[in-house]
Write an enzyme that holds these catalytic residues in place. Structure first.
Site, PDB file in Angstrom:
ATOM      1  CD  GLU A 407      -1.698  -2.440   1.326  1.00  0.00           C
ATOM      2  OE1 GLU A 407      -0.544  -2.697   1.730  1.00  0.00           O
ATOM      3  OE2 GLU A 407      -2.541  -3.334   1.083  1.00  0.00           O
ATOM      4  CG  HIS A 474     -11.235  -7.824   6.376  1.00  0.00           C
ATOM      5  ND1 HIS A 474     -10.362  -8.521   7.172  1.00  0.00           N
ATOM      6  CD2 HIS A 474     -10.752  -7.937   5.115  1.00  0.00           C
ATOM      7  CE1 HIS A 474      -9.403  -9.045   6.424  1.00  0.00           C
ATOM      8  NE2 HIS A 474      -9.618  -8.702   5.168  1.00  0.00           N
TER       9      HIS A 474
END
Ligand SMILES: Cc1ncc(C[n+]2csc(CCOP(=O)(O)OP(=O)(O)O)c2C)c(N)n1
Ligand SMILES: [Mg+2]
Length: 668
Positions: A407, A474
């Site tokens: 990322e 998540h």
């Protein structure tokens, strides 16, 4: 500096066809940063400049790299690369003004030393965090590949910086994508006080090239002819055969990390060995021995440069200290954006939230040829939420890019793309994973326009939120991490039509936008959505229900929980505001609503403390105090990580506490 023909030269200088003009120019290019530094050290002792990172002894590297790149090719230097700036012929008074925090520098006094970039000279200065520079170079190189302009770029790090994860990520991406970046490691023996033996455990950093599948070289960094000739051959070839190349320059840091920190921890023998390898003195001695330069000529070069330095210092010292106003400062956080409203067409189609995002993204790809989207599994696979399905076929591999799992490097690469005339959309696979790219978002994307007027034309898509039984990693809705950081816009739609129009605007907007998409809404919320491209203004809330009893102010999934309450309570008159954008915040719409009802409930999905509801509450208290008929109530999730099991998650989320909170506020 001594530079006599008797000086014994430790390098095997070989001219190999270089003409005298080139040789003399390389010498003068090294001499200039050396003489500037010598002057700066005097000024530092006199208290006239604040901090200095010395590159004395490392000039051949900066000068060599800057000399083999064309002036159109970007260079991303670090804190010891004065020679890059001088070889690019930046007027010295501008450099001096930059170091003194004055207006004719490059950052309006907002950042110090070498922390600046300039599109005029194609230099992208560092942020203090070092490592992100490599990823930014990846993005610039990708921009070059897409433009097919046969340009390369060069980026620097010290050997200490190579221990950062960003560096590994960026090298890996560059290799996988064959990006034409010259990665330069200046191995100068120390990172602050840390010797190489405590920094890494391989013989040469260049050995890592093998691990990345990357061509790598070791170059004697104090030998200007070695540096120049080898880099010339390497870079000429990189332009024809685009690929990354890793170069480890062996050199030494002759002064402290910065001037105040000294060199006590460096063994004297090491200093002596490297002092004998001085790149400037040795080259002068060589040129004299070869009869290419005389001592008189060398002295006259020095006189000329010293005169240039003094004249330019006079200009910089003569410039008044910078001052600014609050509005000036605030105006420069974002690039000004002339929002063009593109009306919704009347043709609509009932689609899901997820389809609206896909449509908005696809139509933006059609509209902006310079838009690149990057993310894990977004190409052939279509992304984990299938939002980019079919994009690869329509827009090709160049613009629809699967990324390795990195990322940070991809956020940095997005910055590089923006620097090199592109727009970037990055898909975080899940908003939770943004932690792995946090540094370049809050330090690079958010601060660049304020620092040196370089906007980050980047949208980070953030599939977020709970209610889907996905557990602590998540399910987060982490918008508050970003609403807190000046320089980022934060958008958080609750409906398909808003999502489509706001995504289009986020992509049009040249500033960095964190775009939150609630996963639980993706497939549960449907709406008639105009089929063509349209935009909606960022910073405008929507009043979804008009009422007089209480206001509910919320966003994202909270909007749907509030709508549910409104349906359940036909007897109560609830004013419902969907914020849609959190930064900038539509304070006008908030205050108007409070004035209508006098009672306000702020609903947020995130845990309570430090969330946006708290700030809105403070704003209301400050601006609407006399209109309030009750306490400002915040309803939010528990102060725990987000649990997985259904019953626990339900208990965590605020929806089941909303009902009681409304009753209490109504009864107040
Ligand atoms: C993320 C981060 N960690 C630590 C620092 C502090 N710091 C700045 S430069 C530096 C040493 C860097 O060493 P190296 O990469 O070898 O470059 P050199 O200074 O030797 O040229 C350190 C520890 C920082 N600026 N950013
Ligand atoms: Mg070092």
């Amino acid at each position: 500096m001594k530079s006599t023909a008797e000086h014994s030269i430790p390098f095997d200088y070989s001219i190999d066809g270089l003409d005298n003009e080139t040789l003399i120019s390389l010498y003068k290019r090294m001499l200039k940063p050396r003489l500037i530094e010598e002057k700066m050290l005097i000024l530092l002792r006199q208290g006239k400049i604040s901090k200095w990172f010395s590159g004395i002894g490392q000039e051949a590297i900066s000068v060599g790299v800057a000399s083999v790149l064309s002036k159109e090719e970007y260079i991303l230097p670090m804190h010891r690369n004065l020679g890059v700036f001088t070889t690019r012929e930046i007027p010295l008074h501008r450099l001096f003004a930059q170091w003194q925090g004055k207006a004719s520098g490059f950052t309006k006094g907002r950042d110090r030393s070498f922390h600046f970039g300039t599109q005029q000279y194609k230099i992208v200065g560092m942020i203090s965090h070092l490592g992100p520079q490599f990823g930014v170079a990846d993005g610039i190189a990708l921009g070059n590949l897409l433009k097919e302009n046969k340009q390369i770029c060069a980026v620097f790090t010290g050997e200490g910086g190579t221990s950062e994860g960003d560096i590994h990520e960026a090298l890996n991406v560059a290799s996988v994508w064959s990006l034409p970046v010259l990665f330069c490691i200046e191995n100068n023996g120390y990172g602050l006080s840390t010797p190489t033996s405590e920094q890494y455990n391989c013989e040469h950093l260049a050995d890592r090239g093998k691990g990345y599948g990357m061509e790598a070289h070791i170059i004697e960094g104090n030998n200007i002819l070695e540096v120049y000739k080898q880099l010339k051959a390497i870079t000429d070839d990189m332009r024809e055969n685009p690929r990354p190349v890793l170069v480890e320059f062996k050199t030494f840091r002759m002064r402290g990390h910065e001037e105040a920190s000294g060199t006590k921890y460096v063994p004297k023998e090491l200093m002596d060995t490297w002092a004998a390898k001085d790149p400037v003195e040795n080259f002068a001695a060589f040129l004299q021995a070869e009869g290419i330069l005389t001592e008189t000529q060398i002295n006259s070069f020095k006189d000329e440069i010293v005169q240039e330095i003094n004249e330019n210092l006079d200009i910089a010292f003569g410039e008044e200290a910078i001052s600014s106003t609050e509005s000036n400062e605030l105006n420069d956080v974002f690039k000004s954006f002339d929002y063009q409203h593109i009306e919704k067409n009347s043709n609509t189609e009932e689609i899901r939230f997820v389809d609206a995002i896909a449509q908005g993204l696809k139509q933006s790809m059609e509209r902006h040829e310079n838009l690149v989207i990057m993310g894990q599994d977004i190409a052939e696979y279509g992304g984990v939420f299938k939002i980019t399905e079919g994009f690869l076929e329509q827009f090709g591999k160049g613009r629809v890019r699967n990324t390795p799992i990195c990322e940070s490097a991809i956020v940095s690469a997005s910055m590089g793309l923006a620097i090199n005339d592109h727009k970037a959309v990055m898909e975080m696979q899940f908003a939770d994973f943004v932690t792995s790219g946090f540094n370049p978002i809050v330090n690079y994307l958010a601060k660049s326009h304020y620092r040196w007027a370089q906007a980050a034309d980047v949208v980070v898509r953030m599939p977020c939120g709970a209610g889907v039984g996905a557990g602590p990693f998540h399910s987060q809705t982490n918008e508050a991490w970003f609403t807190h950081t000046p320089g980022l816009k934060v958008v958080y739609p609750a409906f398909p039509a808003d999502a489509k129009g706001l995504l289009a605007t986020a992509i049009e907007d040249p500033n960095p936008v964190m775009f939150f998409e609630h996963k639980a809404l993706y497939r549960s919320i449907r709406q008639e959505v105009p089929t063509d491209y349209y935009t909606l203004p960022i910073g405008k809330a929507a009043q979804l229900n008009e009422g007089t009893d209480i206001s509910i102010i919320t966003y994202g999934a909270g909007v749907h929980w509030a709508l549910h309450e409104i349906q359940q309570r036909p007897e109560v008159s609830i004013d419902l505001i969907d914020l849609r954008t959190l930064q900038p915040l539509d304070t006008e719409a908030i205050y108007e609503s409070v004035k209508r009802t006098g009672k306000v409930l702020l609903l947020q999905e995130d845990s309570m403390f430090g969330g946006i509801a708290s700030d809105i509450s403070a704003l209301i208290a400050e601006h609407c105090f006399e209109h309030l008929d009750g306490p400002i109530v915040r309803v939010a999730s528990l102060e725990t990580p987000i649990p997985f099991a259904g019953a626990l998650e339900k208990n965590y989320l605020p929806q089941q506490r909303l009902n009681t909170a409304i009753d209490k506020l109504l009864a107040y």
